[in-house]
Structure formats: C-alpha cells, structure tokens
Design a protein around this motif. Structure first.
Motif, PDB file in Angstrom:
ATOM      1  N   VAL A  57       0.860  -1.185   0.000  1.00  0.00           N
ATOM      2  CA  VAL A  57       0.000   0.000   0.000  1.00  0.00           C
ATOM      3  C   VAL A  57       0.898   1.237   0.000  1.00  0.00           C
ATOM      4  CG1 VAL A  57      -1.816   1.234   1.221  1.00  0.00           C
ATOM      5  CG2 VAL A  57      -1.725  -1.265   1.312  1.00  0.00           C
ATOM      6  N   VAL A  58       0.661   2.141  -0.967  1.00  0.00           N
ATOM      7  CA  VAL A  58       1.501   3.331  -1.089  1.00  0.00           C
ATOM      8  C   VAL A  58       1.261   4.265   0.104  1.00  0.00           C
ATOM      9  CG1 VAL A  58       1.988   5.362  -2.513  1.00  0.00           C
ATOM     10  CG2 VAL A  58       1.466   3.159  -3.586  1.00  0.00           C
ATOM     11  N   VAL A  73      -1.647   0.632  -4.779  1.00  0.00           N
ATOM     12  CA  VAL A  73      -0.772  -0.489  -4.480  1.00  0.00           C
ATOM     13  C   VAL A  73       0.423  -0.421  -5.412  1.00  0.00           C
ATOM     14  CG1 VAL A  73      -0.571  -2.991  -4.441  1.00  0.00           C
ATOM     15  CG2 VAL A  73      -2.694  -1.921  -3.731  1.00  0.00           C
ATOM     16  N   ARG A  74       1.627  -0.563  -4.842  1.00  0.00           N
ATOM     17  CA  ARG A  74       2.819  -0.512  -5.674  1.00  0.00           C
ATOM     18  C   ARG A  74       3.567  -1.838  -5.604  1.00  0.00           C
ATOM     19  NH1 ARG A  74       7.248  -0.162  -2.385  1.00  0.00           N
ATOM     20  NH2 ARG A  74       6.879   0.730  -0.317  1.00  0.00           N
ATOM     21  N   ALA A  79       8.248   1.398  -7.780  1.00  0.00           N
ATOM     22  CA  ALA A  79       7.427   2.574  -7.548  1.00  0.00           C
ATOM     23  C   ALA A  79       6.122   2.522  -8.327  1.00  0.00           C
ATOM     24  CB  ALA A  79       8.199   3.831  -7.924  1.00  0.00           C
ATOM     25  N   GLN A  80       6.060   1.679  -9.387  1.00  0.00           N
ATOM     26  CA  GLN A  80       4.863   1.687 -10.214  1.00  0.00           C
ATOM     27  C   GLN A  80       3.637   1.290  -9.392  1.00  0.00           C
ATOM     28  OE1 GLN A  80       5.447  -0.138 -13.928  1.00  0.00           O
ATOM     29  NE2 GLN A  80       3.433   0.415 -14.694  1.00  0.00           N
ATOM     30  N   ALA A  81       2.602   2.152  -9.442  1.00  0.00           N
ATOM     31  CA  ALA A  81       1.453   1.926  -8.568  1.00  0.00           C
ATOM     32  C   ALA A  81       0.163   1.934  -9.367  1.00  0.00           C
ATOM     33  CB  ALA A  81       1.401   2.998  -7.484  1.00  0.00           C
ATOM     34  N   VAL A  82      -0.849   1.235  -8.853  1.00  0.00           N
ATOM     35  CA  VAL A  82      -2.175   1.277  -9.464  1.00  0.00           C
ATOM     36  C   VAL A  82      -3.196   1.683  -8.407  1.00  0.00           C
ATOM     37  CG1 VAL A  82      -1.762  -0.398 -11.288  1.00  0.00           C
ATOM     38  CG2 VAL A  82      -2.475  -1.194  -9.046  1.00  0.00           C
ATOM     39  N   PRO A  83      -4.215   2.504  -8.816  1.00  0.00           N
ATOM     40  CA  PRO A  83      -5.255   2.903  -7.863  1.00  0.00           C
ATOM     41  C   PRO A  83      -6.338   1.829  -7.733  1.00  0.00           C
ATOM     42  CG  PRO A  83      -5.555   4.047  -9.942  1.00  0.00           C
ATOM     43  CD  PRO A  83      -4.371   3.157 -10.128  1.00  0.00           C
ATOM     44  N   ILE A  84      -6.805   1.616  -6.514  1.00  0.00           N
ATOM     45  CA  ILE A  84      -7.830   0.607  -6.234  1.00  0.00           C
ATOM     46  C   ILE A  84      -8.987   1.263  -5.481  1.00  0.00           C
ATOM     47  CG2 ILE A  84      -8.272  -1.647  -5.143  1.00  0.00           C
ATOM     48  CD1 ILE A  84      -5.914  -1.897  -6.899  1.00  0.00           C
TER      49      ILE A  84
END
Lengths: 133, 732
Positions: A57-58, A73-74, A79-84
């Motif tokens: 979790v960022v 979540v990264r 560092a690449q993250a996606v929004p949930i």
C-alpha cells in the motif's frame, strides 16, 4: 465371473473414476483461478478479468470514502502503482506500507477491488528481519 | 544464561547424533546394550531440550531484553500470560518448542515400548532422533534463540497485539503437539518397514500416539478458526489460506489412518495403504511446518524471508523419497492376509471413507500449491479462491458425514439385508423426517445445507440408537439404573463409544458449518450516533462512542481503546447494549513518528462484541474514524517535538498522559460516524459445541481401559515366564 477378474474390473472402474475426478479438478482449477499479478504487470490487464494483485500500500494514498476505501498499491520493490477502489471488510493489520493481496478487475483507469477480498499480511509473526538492534 | 541454553542445544545435537549411530549399530550388530544406549540418548535429548526451553521461558518471564528474541517479541508492559506464551510467537522459540515436544514424546514412547518391538524400536529411535537432530541443528546454526544483544533496548517490541488472545497463544502448542505426536507412528512405521515386520504390532504400540496426535492437531486447527472468528475482525473462521490448509492436510490423512488401521488390526488388510498413509502424514506435518515458515506461498501470514526453506526442502524430499522407496521395496511383505469379501461390508465402507479423506486432502493440496503449479505450467502465478475449494470440499464433506453414520454399524465382511434393516431402519426414518420437516420450514433453498442437515440427523440417529440398544442390553444383564448403565457401557467399550461420540460431534460441527455459511446475514454500514441499521432480524442503533486509555502494570500505557455502544433489538424486543471496540497499540518504530502519532501508526486490533446463542450469533465490529482526531494528533506531535529534551522524563510522561486523555475525551465528545460490520450467523455456536463433543469422544478413546492395564500386567508376567522357560530350555 471368476473372482480375480471381478476384482480387476472393480479396480479398473475405481481407477478411471479417480482419474476422471482428478481431471475435473485440474481443468476447473485452471479455469477458476485468477492470475496473480504485481502492479507493474497489470498494464496488460483486460476488463472483465479478475486478477489477484499483490503489492504494498503506497504511503499517504489511503482515503476513506463514503462506502469503502481508495488506495494505491505498488510493486514490492518498485514505484509503479495502481489505484484501487475497494468496499467490504478491511482486515485489522491493513495500513500504509504494508503488503496486501486483493482481487481486482479493471474499471476505467483504475481497478475495482472485489468485495471482501482484501487480505493484509500479519506483520510481525515469525519475521526474522525486524529485530531491534 | 544464554550460553547455558546454547550449550544445551549443542549437547542435544551431539546426543541425538550419537543416539542415531548407537541405535543403527546396535540394531545391525544385534547388541541390546548399544540399542539401550541409543534409547537413553533420546531421554537425554528430551532433558536437554527441556533445559533450553526453560531457560528461554525464564528469560521471557523476567523480560531479559538482552536476549534478542525477548526484545523482539515481548516487553515489560506485556501481560504476564502473554510474556509466557510470547516464546512461541518467535520463529526461534517456536522451533525450540517443536524440538522440546518432539523429544518429550519420543522419550515417552521409547520408554513405554522398551520391552516390545525389539527389532523395530532401534530404527524408530534413529528416525525420531534424526528429526530431533534436524531441529537442534536449525536452532544452533540458523535460528538461534540464544543470541544476545550487545546493548539491550530499554523496552521490547511487545507481543503482536493480534496474537494477544488465549486461543491464539494455545494454538501453536496444540498444533505442534499434533505434528510431533504424528512423528511417533511415522518413525515406527519406518522401523517396521525396514525390518519387514509389518503385522499390526507397531500399530498397536503407537495407536494411542496417533490418536493423541489427531486430537491435538484437531484442537490446534479449531483454536485457529475460533481466533479468526473472534479476533480478526472479519467474522469468518476459515478462508482456505495456505497456512490453514497446511495444518488441515496432515489431519485429514491422519484421520484416514486411525480408521484404516482398525482394518489391519482386525483383518490383516490394507497394509500398504496404512504404511503409505502414516508416511504421508509424517511428510505433511513437516510440510505444514515448512509452509508456515518459508514464505513460498502468498498467505495472510507473512513470514519474513527466512533461511529455513532450503534445509526443510531437503528434509521433506529425503522423507518422501525414503518413504516411497520403503513401501515399494517392501510391497511383497505388505500383501493382505484377506481379500475384500463384499462391496457392502465394513471393510469397504472404511476404505471408501479413506478414499474420501484422501480426495479431500488432494483437493486441499492442489488448491494450496496451485500458484506454484500454475507458474510451472503457464509461467504465470495464479491463485484459487474459496469458491473453488468449496465446490469440491462441500460434497466430499457431505459424503464423509454420511459414511460416518454407516461405517460403525454395517457388518464386517458382508452386510445382509437383515443386518441393514436392523441397523439403519430407524436412523434412515429419522433422516427422512428431518428432511421433510426442514423442507417444510423453508431450508430447501440451500440444497447442500439441507443435505448436510439430513446427513447429520442420520448420524445422530445411528449414535443414539446404538447407545439405546447397548444400554438396554446392559440393563437386561445387570439390572443397573439407566444413567449408570450408560456410563459403564461407555467405560467398558471406550474405543467404540468414544468413536460414536466423535462421529456425533463431527456431524454437529458440520451442521453448524452448513447453517452458518448458507444462512448468514452481513451488513457493512457507516453510522453516526443516533442512526440505526438492520441485519437479519436484528436492529442495531449506535448510541454513543466509548473511549479510554488502557494501562497495564506499573502504570505503563498499553493501548488506546475507541469503540461504540450499540443498543440491540431482536424482532422489536430490546436485548441491551453491546460495545465493540478497537485497540490502538503504539508503534515501536520510533523514527519519524510523533509522541502522540505513534499510537495510531502501530497495530490496531478489533475487539468484537459477540452475543452467542444456540440459535444464532450476533457479531459486531467497529472501525472508528480517527480522521477527526488528526489535527489534534499533529498538533500534539509538534508540541512534544518542540519540547524534546527540555522536559524531565516524569513531566513528559505526565504531559503525554494528559494529552492522550484529552484526545480520548475529544473523540467521545465529538462522536464522529464510525464504520460497522454487522453479522448474524445461525447455529455457528454448534461448530464449537460439536468440536467439544469430538474432543470428549477422542479423550474417551484415548483413556486406557482398566482391563487393558490388567492385560498388560498379565502380558508382562507371560513374557517373564516365557523368558525363564527359554533359559531353562537353553540349559537343557
């Protein structure tokens, strides 16, 4: 029919039933599973397909909404993250910086978490790398 | 003391290695004195590992923070009970517990069998000591519990608050007792196969250990489930998580084993099968221990990257290969003494029960390891969720419950129509009546659950019928009062009636599972004080927030507790107030966190409110919204940061306590809306009640019957007479 032949037939029937069941098991497991992905592997995700996302979790990304949680979540070491967007049970150990597993589907630019699918790893049980020194 | 502990472990390893050598050499050369020396090495191993364990336990109890494990898993503010049990919350401590339990059981079984199985026992000793040496080696070279810190911290990290639950702290000793007890029949099976002495003697010598293993492992699994239900804040008790599955698999195969050995004892059949089952159980126990610690699978339980994977894999590989090689090379001596006479006989029902249990275990195994299998096949990790597991385990469990009603009553060798009528007419009638009544009551909407209720009614019918008939027969013979007759009947036939009780308890447990999972109501709502929500036939109104500081001994603040008082009505009738809360434990990571903020950056744990009942449970959890407190927290952090160093420690402690008190009061007076999870599960209590019945039945089976003790005494006499006769004959 002589007894030994009867036994062989029985064995054959039992074995083929077992093989059939095992085949069903194998087949359904491949079709029912959701692919496990990391955030950077979700680039190619298709809408309507469930993925099991694992990552951290960022920090600073968690926001409580009216009916759930928004967070990012990264990758574990990236560092690449996606929004949930997520609704449902939030486990006790959930917090920023911690590793989570959640089943998600693509929705627009972000991902929708499947209800009640969020799992947070218990942080300190049996860890060997967090000893105070 | 740490040096003494380490020395005890090193000696333990030395003793174990010596014992392996002595047992094997003694067995090969036929020298009884050397075999006895090997056996005494097992006693010494038990003594040494107990010494090491006691040293570690004492360090936890006196909070000796110079021990790295104590500093990492306990603290002076941890309550005493949890200081004592925090030992096995650490990797090192739990491995030491494994070794201690293993060596104690080994010593016990080797002492009890010191005059029996003279050919098998030395090899069993070597296997048990081999496992002991493996764990002692891990504790010496990889995960030493006796590492000392050069500069001990002033305060330890404390036991993870999630684990502060009596059921969680008794869960590991139960689980490990189960795992280590299964090592005993495993070792004797290996010994029996090596010397090709595959009659039922080794089974008789270790049967009680297998049963105790089964019982303890079952208790362990159940305590884990109970903890999950009452502590984790999600309201479930089983999620098919790899770590849960890891403990279930050996239990399933162990269950199959304690059933099928009856066939070998009575009819000399299924020898290959029994040997394979117990060897598999032993391997699965190690696999379970390994899965929990290696981190190879994604699980709720994140276990830090550990160095144990390699050694465990080598051991498990060696055990698997050795087991397969033993069974294959001994297959000629393992031939059955009898054949299956008929498909409708107790033998074949037992065999079917075994197949179902093995199939269940295979399903669980496949699902657990599927991420690795999928990665090997498709190159992409994939995971299977609970729906996939349920699809297979539910019908198999249904079949299993049904068989547990049929198996104990059907005739040996060949069942006749008359036998079937006599045994099953009444239970079948009970089941049909239950089906009609439940369908009329509307349970037909969930067919699998209905099936489980009917199967449960059938099993209950068989058990009560047998008790009734047995009591009746006994009373006709002895003229005893009914209650006395029941007690004596059970006391004289412990294995049989204990077994019936286990079956009854299992049926009750599965009925609880079916009812609670099929007819559960759940709601997640956000409520402000004064608002209310409905769940099932309950109405829940959030009346007011609760907030307090919780201190332990020596006035040390342990955690902040925020919660909610809720008034509850059922069908309009007031049930009173329930108060779920959430505890906020300070983070031990001091860097970058403020004096106030660290309370909200550490662990937080739900304390659910539970109204348990025979009919249904109402389960409430709260997630307070601490967003409203954030400005105050930040402000407090800034004040304390500014004053840092300028305050005397006492003044700082008082100021901190006052600020936190103000914070807590503010939460209570502002009363922000909170998130609630409301659950009502029918008959979920029956799961725990059923489990208690199972364990009572298991204990009855385990308890030595008085006449068995007498038989042992006369057997001892017979052996002495035979020995004397042998001597006389040798002289003449």
């Amino acid at each position: 029919m002589d007894p030994s032949r009867k036994r062989k037939i029985r064995l054959g029937v039992a074995l083929s039933a077992a093989v059939l069941l095992a085949a069903a098991l194998v087949y359904t497991s491949f079709s029912a599973s959701s692919e496990a992905r990391t955030p950077s592997e979700l680039d190619t995700a298709q809408a309507g397909v469930s993925y099991q996302l694992t990552g951290k979790v960022v920090e600073g990304s968690v926001q409580r909404t009216q009916d759930g949680l928004d967070f990012e979540v990264r990758d574990r070491d990236g560092a690449q993250a996606v929004p949930i967007s997520y609704q449902g049970v939030v486990p006790d150990p959930f917090r920023e910086g911690r590793e989570v597993i959640v089943t998600v589907q693509r929705q627009g630019d972000g991902f929708m978490g499947e209800r009640d699918s969020l799992i947070t790893k218990c942080p300190s049980k049996f860890t060997t790398d967090e000893q105070p020194s | 003391m740490a040096e003494v502990g380490r020395a005890a472990l090193i000696l333990a390893l030395g003793v174990a290695v010596y014992g392996i050598g002595a047992s094997l050499y003694g067995a090969r050369s036929g020298r009884a004195d050397i075999v006895a020396s090997g056996r005494r090495a097992a006693y010494a191993l038990a003594l040494l590992s107990v010494v090491a364990f006691v040293i570690l336990e004492a360090a936890f109890l006196r909070s000796d923070l110079s021990f790295a494990v104590v500093a990492g898993h306990s603290s002076t503010t941890t309550p005493t009970f949890y200081q004592a049990t925090a030992v096995w919350s650490s990797q090192e401590g739990s491995l030491l517990l494994w070794l201690t339990l293993l060596s104690l059981w080994s010593a016990l079984v080797l002492f009890l069998t010191r005059r029996q199985l003279r050919d098998v026992a030395p090899y069993a000793t070597a296997v048990l000591l081999g496992l002991g040496a493996f764990f002692a080696g891990l504790l010496i070279f990889l995960e030493s519990p006796f590492d000392v810190l050069a500069s001990p911290p002033v305060e330890g990290a404390g036991l993870n608050p999630l684990l502060r639950s009596p059921s969680m702290m008794t869960h590991p000793p139960m689980l490990y007792s189960g795992y280590t007890l299964f090592a005993i029949p495993f070792a004797f099976a290996v010994g029996a196969l090596i010397v090709r002495r595959v009659d039922a003697e080794w089974i008789r010598a270790t049967r009680r250990f297998a049963l105790a293993a089964w019982l303890f492992l079952g208790i362990g699994v159940l305590l884990g489930a109970r903890w999950s239900y009452a502590e984790l804040g999600w309201g479930g008790y089983w999620a098919w998580d790899p770590v849960e599955n890891a403990s279930l698999m050996p239990w399933l195969i162990g269950t199959a084993f304690i059933h099928s050995i009856m066939i070998q004892e009575k009819r000399g059949m299924l020898k290959v099968w029994n040997a394979s089952l117990i060897l598999a159980t032993g391997v699965l126990c190690l696999l379970g221990t390994f899965l929990v610690r290696s981190g190879i699978l994604d699980s709720i339980h994140a276990f830090g990257a550990s160095t144990l994977g390699g050694p465990f894999l080598v051991l498990i590989g060696a055990m698997t290969l050795g087991s397969v090689a033993l069974v294959v090379s001994r297959r000629d001596t393992l031939r059955s003494e009898h054949r299956l006479d008929a498909l409708l006989s107790r033998e074949s029902i037992f065999l079917l029960n075994n197949l179902v249990l093995v199939a269940l275990c295979f399903v669980v195994f496949w699902g657990t390891f599927f991420p690795l299998i999928a990665e090997a096949v498709t190159g992409q990790r994939a995971a299977l969720g609970p729906p996939w597991f349920d699809r297979y385990t539910v019908p198999l469990a249904l079949l299993l419950v049904l068989l547990s009603g049929v198996g104990p009553l059907i005739a040996w060798r060949r069942a006749t129509a008359a036998n079937a009528r006599r045994s099953f007419a009444i239970p079948a009638a009970v089941a049909v009546l239950a089906a009609v009544a439940l369908a009329a009551a509307g349970a037909g909407s969930a067919l699998l659950a209905l099936g489980m209720f009917v199967a449960g009614a059938f099993v209950a019918g068989t058990v009560f019928q047998e008790l009734w008939r047995g009591t009746g027969a006994r009373r006709a013979m002895t003229g005893e009062a009914p209650h006395l007759a029941v007690v004596r009947l059970i006391g004289r036939n412990r294995r049989r009636y204990g077994g019936y009780l286990v079956h009854l308890g299992m049926a009750v447990l599965f009925v609880g599972v079916a009812a609670s999972s099929s007819f559960q109501d759940a709601t997640d709502v956000r409520l402000a004080p004064g608002e209310q929500a409905e769940v099932g036939e309950y109405t829940v109104r959030y009346t007011e927030p609760t907030a307090r500081l919780v201190a332990t001994r020596e006035a040390g603040l342990e955690f902040i507790e925020l919660g909610a008082r809720l008034d509850v009505w059922r069908d309009g009738e007031a049930l009173g107030a329930m108060t779920p809360t959430r505890g906020y434990y300070p983070s031990q990571d001091l860097a970058g966190l403020g004096a106030i903020g660290r309370f909200f950056e550490g662990e937080s744990v739900s304390e659910i409110a539970l109204d348990a009942g025979a009919g249904r449970d109402l389960w409430l959890a709260v997630q307070p919204d601490i967003g409203a407190l954030e400005p105050v927290i930040r402000e407090g952090d800034a004040v304390f940061a500014q004053a840092a160093g300028g305050l005397s420690p006492q003044f700082e402690a008082v100021a901190l306590a006052q600020t936190l008190r103000g914070l807590v009061d503010r939460y209570a007076s502002e009363a922000p809306p909170a998130q609630f999870r409301l659950l009502t599960s029918p008959m979920i209590t029956w799961i725990w009640v059923g489990a208690l019945v199972v364990f009572a039945g298991g204990l009855i089976c385990l308890w030595p019957a008085p006449d068995a003790a007498r038989r042992r005494a006369t057997a001892g006499l017979a052996v002495r007479v035979a020995r004397d006769l042998g001597r006389v004959r040798a002289r003449t």
